[in-house]
Enzyme design. Structure first.
Site, PDB file in Angstrom:
ATOM      1  N   TYR A  85       0.844  -1.201   0.000  1.00  0.00           N
ATOM      2  CA  TYR A  85       0.000   0.000   0.000  1.00  0.00           C
ATOM      3  C   TYR A  85       0.874   1.244   0.000  1.00  0.00           C
ATOM      4  O   TYR A  85       0.576   2.224  -0.686  1.00  0.00           O
ATOM      5  CB  TYR A  85      -0.924   0.003   1.231  1.00  0.00           C
ATOM      6  CG  TYR A  85      -1.924   1.140   1.166  1.00  0.00           C
ATOM      7  CD1 TYR A  85      -3.145   0.972   0.517  1.00  0.00           C
ATOM      8  CD2 TYR A  85      -1.637   2.389   1.712  1.00  0.00           C
ATOM      9  CE1 TYR A  85      -4.052   2.013   0.421  1.00  0.00           C
ATOM     10  CE2 TYR A  85      -2.535   3.440   1.611  1.00  0.00           C
ATOM     11  CZ  TYR A  85      -3.748   3.250   0.969  1.00  0.00           C
ATOM     12  OH  TYR A  85      -4.638   4.278   0.863  1.00  0.00           O
ATOM     13  N   PHE A 137      -7.910  21.392 -24.486  1.00  0.00           N
ATOM     14  CA  PHE A 137      -8.188  19.969 -24.587  1.00  0.00           C
ATOM     15  C   PHE A 137      -9.407  19.696 -23.704  1.00  0.00           C
ATOM     16  O   PHE A 137      -9.568  20.316 -22.654  1.00  0.00           O
ATOM     17  CB  PHE A 137      -6.992  19.081 -24.194  1.00  0.00           C
ATOM     18  CG  PHE A 137      -7.355  17.634 -24.392  1.00  0.00           C
ATOM     19  CD1 PHE A 137      -7.491  17.127 -25.674  1.00  0.00           C
ATOM     20  CD2 PHE A 137      -7.656  16.808 -23.323  1.00  0.00           C
ATOM     21  CE1 PHE A 137      -7.926  15.823 -25.885  1.00  0.00           C
ATOM     22  CE2 PHE A 137      -8.076  15.506 -23.531  1.00  0.00           C
ATOM     23  CZ  PHE A 137      -8.210  15.010 -24.809  1.00  0.00           C
ATOM     24  N   THR A 138     -10.233  18.753 -24.144  1.00  0.00           N
ATOM     25  CA  THR A 138     -11.547  18.524 -23.513  1.00  0.00           C
ATOM     26  C   THR A 138     -11.478  18.399 -21.984  1.00  0.00           C
ATOM     27  O   THR A 138     -12.085  19.200 -21.261  1.00  0.00           O
ATOM     28  CB  THR A 138     -12.188  17.264 -24.120  1.00  0.00           C
ATOM     29  OG1 THR A 138     -11.257  16.183 -24.016  1.00  0.00           O
ATOM     30  CG2 THR A 138     -12.544  17.492 -25.586  1.00  0.00           C
ATOM     31  N   ASP A 228       1.294  20.463 -20.287  1.00  0.00           N
ATOM     32  CA  ASP A 228       0.669  19.159 -20.510  1.00  0.00           C
ATOM     33  C   ASP A 228       1.680  18.348 -21.315  1.00  0.00           C
ATOM     34  O   ASP A 228       1.858  18.567 -22.514  1.00  0.00           O
ATOM     35  CB  ASP A 228      -0.642  19.335 -21.277  1.00  0.00           C
ATOM     36  CG  ASP A 228      -1.366  18.005 -21.483  1.00  0.00           C
ATOM     37  OD1 ASP A 228      -0.698  16.949 -21.444  1.00  0.00           O
ATOM     38  OD2 ASP A 228      -2.591  18.025 -21.691  1.00  0.00           O
ATOM     39  N   LYS A 271      -0.219   7.690 -23.191  1.00  0.00           N
ATOM     40  CA  LYS A 271       0.230   8.026 -24.556  1.00  0.00           C
ATOM     41  C   LYS A 271       1.725   7.738 -24.683  1.00  0.00           C
ATOM     42  O   LYS A 271       2.124   6.594 -24.835  1.00  0.00           O
ATOM     43  CB  LYS A 271      -0.085   9.491 -24.866  1.00  0.00           C
ATOM     44  CG  LYS A 271      -1.547   9.733 -25.220  1.00  0.00           C
ATOM     45  CD  LYS A 271      -2.431   9.803 -24.016  1.00  0.00           C
ATOM     46  CE  LYS A 271      -3.788  10.394 -24.312  1.00  0.00           C
ATOM     47  NZ  LYS A 271      -4.657  10.420 -23.125  1.00  0.00           N
ATOM     48  N   ARG A 395     -13.704  15.189 -33.602  1.00  0.00           N
ATOM     49  CA  ARG A 395     -13.012  16.282 -32.919  1.00  0.00           C
ATOM     50  C   ARG A 395     -13.498  17.582 -33.548  1.00  0.00           C
ATOM     51  O   ARG A 395     -12.773  18.271 -34.258  1.00  0.00           O
ATOM     52  CB  ARG A 395     -11.490  16.155 -33.044  1.00  0.00           C
ATOM     53  CG  ARG A 395     -10.886  14.970 -32.338  1.00  0.00           C
ATOM     54  CD  ARG A 395     -10.614  15.120 -30.857  1.00  0.00           C
ATOM     55  NE  ARG A 395     -11.710  14.927 -29.959  1.00  0.00           N
ATOM     56  CZ  ARG A 395     -11.573  14.559 -28.672  1.00  0.00           C
ATOM     57  NH1 ARG A 395     -10.395  14.324 -28.149  1.00  0.00           N
ATOM     58  NH2 ARG A 395     -12.613  14.446 -27.895  1.00  0.00           N
ATOM     59  N   PHE A 462     -19.190  14.335 -25.966  1.00  0.00           N
ATOM     60  CA  PHE A 462     -18.784  13.473 -27.088  1.00  0.00           C
ATOM     61  C   PHE A 462     -18.652  12.009 -26.699  1.00  0.00           C
ATOM     62  O   PHE A 462     -18.811  11.126 -27.532  1.00  0.00           O
ATOM     63  CB  PHE A 462     -17.459  13.978 -27.686  1.00  0.00           C
ATOM     64  CG  PHE A 462     -16.347  14.078 -26.676  1.00  0.00           C
ATOM     65  CD1 PHE A 462     -16.205  15.212 -25.891  1.00  0.00           C
ATOM     66  CD2 PHE A 462     -15.449  13.034 -26.498  1.00  0.00           C
ATOM     67  CE1 PHE A 462     -15.189  15.303 -24.951  1.00  0.00           C
ATOM     68  CE2 PHE A 462     -14.432  13.115 -25.568  1.00  0.00           C
ATOM     69  CZ  PHE A 462     -14.306  14.252 -24.779  1.00  0.00           C
TER      70      PHE A 462
HETATM   71  N1  F0G Z   1      -4.107  15.922 -22.149  1.00  0.00           N
HETATM   72  C1  F0G Z   1      -4.110  15.559 -23.448  1.00  0.00           C
HETATM   73  C2  F0G Z   1      -3.386  16.388 -24.441  1.00  0.00           C
HETATM   74  C3  F0G Z   1      -4.812  14.403 -23.835  1.00  0.00           C
HETATM   75  O1  F0G Z   1      -4.815  14.052 -25.112  1.00  0.00           O
HETATM   76  C4  F0G Z   1      -5.493  13.648 -22.860  1.00  0.00           C
HETATM   77  C5  F0G Z   1      -6.250  12.460 -23.236  1.00  0.00           C
HETATM   78  C6  F0G Z   1      -5.460  14.078 -21.523  1.00  0.00           C
HETATM   79  C7  F0G Z   1      -4.743  15.224 -21.205  1.00  0.00           C
HETATM   80  C8  F0G Z   1      -6.199  13.343 -20.437  1.00  0.00           C
HETATM   81  O2  F0G Z   1      -5.554  12.172 -20.108  1.00  0.00           O
HETATM   82  O3  F0G Z   1      -7.126  10.343 -20.809  1.00  0.00           O
HETATM   83  O4  F0G Z   1      -5.211   9.912 -19.267  1.00  0.00           O
HETATM   84  O5  F0G Z   1      -7.167  11.183 -18.476  1.00  0.00           O
HETATM   85  N2  F0G Z   1      -6.538  12.204 -24.425  1.00  0.00           N
HETATM   86  C9  F0G Z   1      -7.200  11.021 -24.918  1.00  0.00           C
HETATM   87  C10 F0G Z   1      -7.367  11.142 -26.404  1.00  0.00           C
HETATM   88  C11 F0G Z   1      -8.432  10.623 -24.192  1.00  0.00           C
HETATM   89  O6  F0G Z   1      -7.983  10.231 -26.993  1.00  0.00           O
HETATM   90  O7  F0G Z   1      -6.887  12.101 -27.011  1.00  0.00           O
HETATM   91  P1  F0G Z   1      -6.315  10.830 -19.648  1.00  0.00           P
END
Ligand code: F0G
Length: 472
Positions: A85, A137-138, A228, A271, A395, A462
């Site tokens: 843990y 970013f979303t 990021d 990624k 997108r 989305f």
């Molecule tokens: N920042 C970027 C630039 C991203 O592309 C993503 C995720 C995140 C943050 C968030 O990270 O998914 O680990 O919580 N992108 C994915 C995509 C979902 O398909 O582009 P996460």
């Protein structure tokens, strides 16, 4: 600079081509579906590729997130999981890898990128403060907004033009940023939110010159600069290929230099790090680290696992070192380039220059007869799935969501469908099959009637929105 003038590492070193620096040890069979099966699956999924079952998909280009193939060493690392843990051996391996490769001092592990975005947003944004960034970013923007922040896009104008060949379309427009700082006052800026290879712009990189100038600007006004770092290795590779003074420099050195101009970073390890789950936050400021380390135990898990299993942290530590090998990153970006070049050469509208993790189809040009309210990018993703079982992602207007203050749709200039390439998963032959299917859909584009949204979730719509075909 025109795109054809960019030199790949292979060209720089006098080599003619790249090939994957690995061979395949284990395979996962793919299943092709019939047109009838796909039609039925698409209706059941409400014309949203996120709602398809993966068993219904042939080539899955939904995302490069968590979809990479791990190496034999990473799989071996899973067996070294120390599932304590507290104080797992694997945590310390991960901490060392991040410190060595990215150069930050203090590390907070999280279950994935958005966990890290949540923590940093809660810790440093005060209600009503502005958060300027290089295109949204979303999940990043939503966490900034949920913490009371107001996101402001300060990316260069070229980023909004799919055909502009500027080699660094991810750059921040320093004049736009400085005007915002002067207008609102530096104390009203929570921080500058900088992303490597800007996802929503088509995977476009930020130059070293831009981050250096940003650092100087932020210092002048006493503003923090957070990164990021999700696809920063890909960004570093583009700097190597395109920026004067970096030709032939190892990607690892470029990455570390870039990070050195920032005050901290958040990361989706799913990624660049070549793993299926995990993330982190890293920071150089000790008092802020203490605050983040305190928050992580509420939302993610203890500060030495943050929601990951010990084995996940080990695989990630190994993946971090694999990700910065020049051979690896050249082949990774090279494969994306291969698909993009093929489509471009066939006259199919794609965002240029081709990005680092994906080829983005320009849905406005596929469907000039469809207004944005008929969701052209969503339509294109649905048509592509129907044609061949290839899964892509919207997108455009659906991803952009609604303005939290007015409740109206946001109308982004870019209306794109993303063909995202997982790392070390598909071969060049798969890319050929994808390109041929895109071509078939392009040739039939005038028949498309668009979609109507019939179910809309409140956040990040989305992912779960549902659609039906619009009347002809
Ligand atoms: N920042 C970027 C630039 C991203 O592309 C993503 C995720 C995140 C943050 C968030 O990270 O998914 O680990 O919580 N992108 C994915 C995509 C979902 O398909 O582009 P996460």
């Amino acid at each position: 600079m025109a795109e054809h003038q960019f030199k790949t590492m292979g060209e720089q070193s006098g080599r003619r081509s790249w090939a994957e620096p690995w061979k395949i040890k284990m395979v996962e069979p793919l299943r092709m579906t019939t047109p009838e099966e796909r039609q039925k699956a698409l209706v059941e999924a409400g014309y949203n590729t996120f709602l398809l079952r993966s068993a219904e998909v042939y080539i899955d280009l939904l995302t490069d997130s968590g979809t990479s193939a791990m190496s034999d060493r990473q799989w071996a690392g899973l067996m070294l999981g120390d599932e304590a843990y507290a104080g797992s051996v694997n945590y310390y391996h991960l901490e060392t890898a991040i410190q060595e490769v990215y150069g930050y001092k203090y590390i907070v592990p999280t279950h994935q990128g958005r966990g890290a975005e949540h923590l940093i947003s809660q810790a440093v944004i005060q209600k009503g403060q502005y958060v300027p960034g290089n295109m949204y970013f979303t999940t990043t923007r939503l966490h900034q907004e949920l913490a009371g922040g107001i996101f402001v896009d300060v990316i260069v104008d070229e980023a909004h033009d799919p055909e502009n060949l500027n080699p660094f379309k991810g750059n921040i427009d320093l004049d736009k940023l400085e005007s915002l700082i002067k207008e609102k006052g530096p104390e009203q800026i929570a921080y500058v939110s900088l992303a490597g290879t800007v996802n929503m712009a088509g995977g476009q990189p930020v130059s070293m010159a831009n981050v250096k100038a940003l650092r100087a600007l932020c210092d002048r006004y006493g503003i923090k600069l957070y990164l990021d770092a999700t696809r920063m290795v890909e960004n570093a590779y583009f700097i190597q290929c395109r920026e004067e003074g970096y030709e032939g420099k190892p990607v690892a050195a470029i990455l570390k230099e870039f990070c050195s101009y920032t005050d901290g970073a958040w990361m989706s390890g799913k990624k660049d790090h070549l793993v299926n789950i995990g993330g982190w936050l890293a920071i150089n400021d000790y008092p802020l680290f203490e605050e983040l380390r305190n928050l992580v135990v509420i939302y993610e898990g203890l500060h030495t696992y943050g929601g990951m299993a010990g084995r996940d942290m080990e695989a990630m530590a190994i993946g971090i070192y694999e990700s910065i090998q020049d051979d690896h990153i050249r082949a990774r970006v090279g494969q994306v380039q291969y698909l993009g070049d093929l489509l471009r050469d066939w006259g199919i509208p794609v965002v240029q220059p081709i990005g680092g993790h994906a080829v983005f189809l320009d849905a406005r040009k596929f469907y000039p007869h469809l207004s944005q309210d008929l969701f052209p990018s969503q339509t294109l993703a649905a048509e592509l799935y129907l044609d061949s079982g290839i899964r892509s992602m919207e997108r455009g207007i659906v991803s952009a969501g609604r303005d939290p203050h007015t409740g109206q749709h946001r109308y982004p200039k870019l209306e794109l469908t993303r063909l995202t390439i997982p790392r070390r998963v598909y071969t060049e032959a798969h890319m050929d099959v994808v390109a041929e299917s895109v071509k078939a859909v392009y040739q039939n584009a005038s028949k498309a009637t668009g979609l109507n949204m019939v179910y809309e979730p409140k956040y990040l719509r989305f992912f779960q929105a549902r659609f039906v075909p619009a009347a002809r």
